[in-house]
Design an enzyme around this catalytic site. Structure first.
Site, PDB file in Angstrom:
ATOM      1  N   HIS A  47      39.397  45.424  43.815  1.00 37.05           N
ATOM      2  CA  HIS A  47      39.189  44.838  42.493  1.00 37.05           C
ATOM      3  C   HIS A  47      37.719  44.847  42.104  1.00 37.05           C
ATOM      4  CE1 HIS A  47      43.328  43.637  42.070  1.00 37.05           C
ATOM      5  NE2 HIS A  47      43.054  43.147  40.883  1.00 37.05           N
ATOM      6  N   LYS A 112      50.779  36.079  44.938  1.00 38.11           N
ATOM      7  CA  LYS A 112      51.327  34.740  45.161  1.00 38.11           C
ATOM      8  C   LYS A 112      50.285  33.717  44.745  1.00 38.11           C
ATOM      9  CE  LYS A 112      50.024  34.526  50.092  1.00 38.11           C
ATOM     10  NZ  LYS A 112      49.019  33.509  50.369  1.00 38.11           N
TER      11      LYS A 112
END
Lengths: 195, 288
Positions: A47, A112
């Site tokens: 990222h 999550k």
């Protein structure tokens, strides 16, 4: 969360990547889906690199507009297997990069845990969707992965971007394009207030 | 004056330690301990939420698949944490103890197809062999070497916290801090979680006590101090009233067990640490 009987099948929506605008608009927090098609693994270090490339106007190693990102780094592939064990990592660490990625076309994310208000807002504004996968069932989840190939940032080892072809990956919609948040709703429903 | 003949030191070969460490980390990462499986089965029987039951059933099914296929239960095969009890009548021969352990970790993570999850804090460059390990050593009477391997995942460790409370905060303050920490962890820490609570000592000892508390069989109460046993029971009920549930998708079973350990502390302090452990609670030990 995978269908075992035919009655069970009705509870799951079958969807595929790339996620169309129609599908994204229809999905609601709490929907259980079975996702098939190509997705990309990308977590912390990947990222950081994707974000840096976007900020500097450099080309990306994947087409974000067609991509669904799985915040995951699999364990090494044993001999004769497609993949090792794989499951979601906690998503909030990607939050600082995610709104920029969504602005540049990202529409599907799998992880999550809670997202930041900024990510929830970007999901709503751009009609994206955030799916939750169950953590800690990685040997089971790996059975949904039919093919894996290295795509970018191989030097990152487990954190490299890999393309996964998945079949019937069981997921739950957490944040939808209407601004709903399943974690908040579910906890509210089950909390015992007298304690 | 009689001079006692000094006790002969028992020699333990470094190579044996390497082999033991290797085997323990592979076993811990692929076979979930019976106490955790039993706690998960109890949780499944008690869970009222349909999706919560499904998640718990999947967790148990996953443990079977991992064990039968020698696959990691979770892709995050952890930072290699070790607790050693080194008998003071033991002598390690054939190389330094630290090197023997590092080599065992290296072999486990390479040969067991375990994920290498250790990196430089700033460059984030992976060390590629899951070393260095985190090693806690206690020197104890005797001529044994007890090795406990505890692969610890990053998701639940990230949700752990320590705080220096004031003495006035007392037992209620500790409970409040534990509850706050667990609620903040939410779905991030992969519930149903196990909560290790370390109270007292200094800042770092509270943290160490909290981690050691996680080595107790899940659901077993503190046998040394009734106040802590009561606190564990009360926290278990309060945490399971939060509604977070398995995988954070809503339900009754947010924790499988709370383990608290306490030591005396400074007159100015009340240190408390909460070490959160995901449902893939892994530890394996062997005594040489």
């Amino acid at each position: 969360m995978s269908p075992t009987t035919s009655a069970d099948q009705d509870r799951f929506l079958r969807i595929s990547t790339p996620l169309s605008a129609e599908v994204r608009a229809r999905l609601r927090a709490g929907d259980m889906v079975l996702l098939s098609g190509d997705i990309y693994t990308a977590r912390d270090a990947a990222h950081r690199r994707l974000h840096e490339a976007l900020v500097r106007g450099l080309p990306l190693p994947i087409d974000l507009s067609a991509a669904t990102l799985f915040y995951a780094a699999p364990s090494p592939t044993p001999v004769g297997k497609v993949i090792g064990s794989i499951g979601p990592t906690t998503s909030y660490r990607m939050d600082v990069f995610t709104p920029t990625l969504i602005e540049h076309g990202l529409r599907g994310m799998i992880g999550k845990g809670n997202r930041s208000p900024e990510v929830a807002l970007a999901i709503k504004r751009y009609g994206a969707v955030y799916f939750g996968a169950i953590g800690g069932i990685a040997a089971l989840t790996a059975q949904c992965v039919k093919h894996m190939e290295m795509v970018a940032y191989e030097d990152l080892g487990p954190e490299a971007i890999r393309k996964l072809t998945v079949a019937d990956l069981p997921l739950v919609v957490i944040n939808d394009a209407e601004g709903n948040d399943l974690y908040a709703q579910a906890q509210n429903d089950w909390r015992i207030l007298t304690e | 004056m009689d001079k006692k003949k000094p006790k002969r030191l028992r020699r333990i070969a470094a190579g044996r330690i390497t082999k033991t460490v290797r085997n323990l980390f592979i076993a811990a990462n692929t076979t979930l301990c019976d106490d955790v499986c039993d706690a998960l089965r109890r949780a499944l029987a008690q869970e009222a939420s349909p999706i919560g039951r499904e998640v718990l059933a999947k967790i148990l099914q996953n443990a079977d698949i991992a064990r039968d296929n020698a696959l990691p239960i979770c892709q995050d095969t952890g930072l290699a944490v070790l607790f050693l009890e080194v008998g003071q009548d033991v002598r390690i021969v054939g190389g330094p103890l630290q090197d023997a352990i590092a080599e065992g970790v290296r072999q486990a993570y390479a040969e067991g197809f375990l994920r290498k999850s250790v990196c430089d804090p700033f460059t984030r460059a992976n060390t590629k062999d899951n070393t260095p390990a985190v090693i806690h050593c206690d020197i104890v009477p005797g001529d044994h070497l007890r090795i406990i391997a505890m692969p610890k995942g990053g998701g639940s460790e990230n949700m752990s916290q320590a705080r220096m409370l004031t003495p006035a905060a007392g037992l209620d303050g500790v409970k409040q801090f534990v509850l706050e920490t667990v609620e903040k962890a939410g779905a991030n820490a992969c519930p149903p979680i196990i909560v290790g609570v370390g109270i007292g000592g200094s800042l770092e000892e509270a943290c160490l006590l909290a981690k050691k508390a996680l080595l107790r069989p899940v659901g077993a109460k503190n046998e040394d101090d009734d106040r802590l046993a009561k606190m564990e029971e009360d926290l278990f009920r309060k945490i399971n009233a939060l509604g977070i549930g398995p995988a954070g998708l809503g339900g009754r079973m947010t924790t499988l067990g709370v383990s608290a350990v306490m030591k005396p502390c400074h007159i100015a302090s009340l240190p408390v640490a909460v070490n959160i452990q995901c449902h893939v609670a892994r530890h394996r030990e062997e005594t040489l």
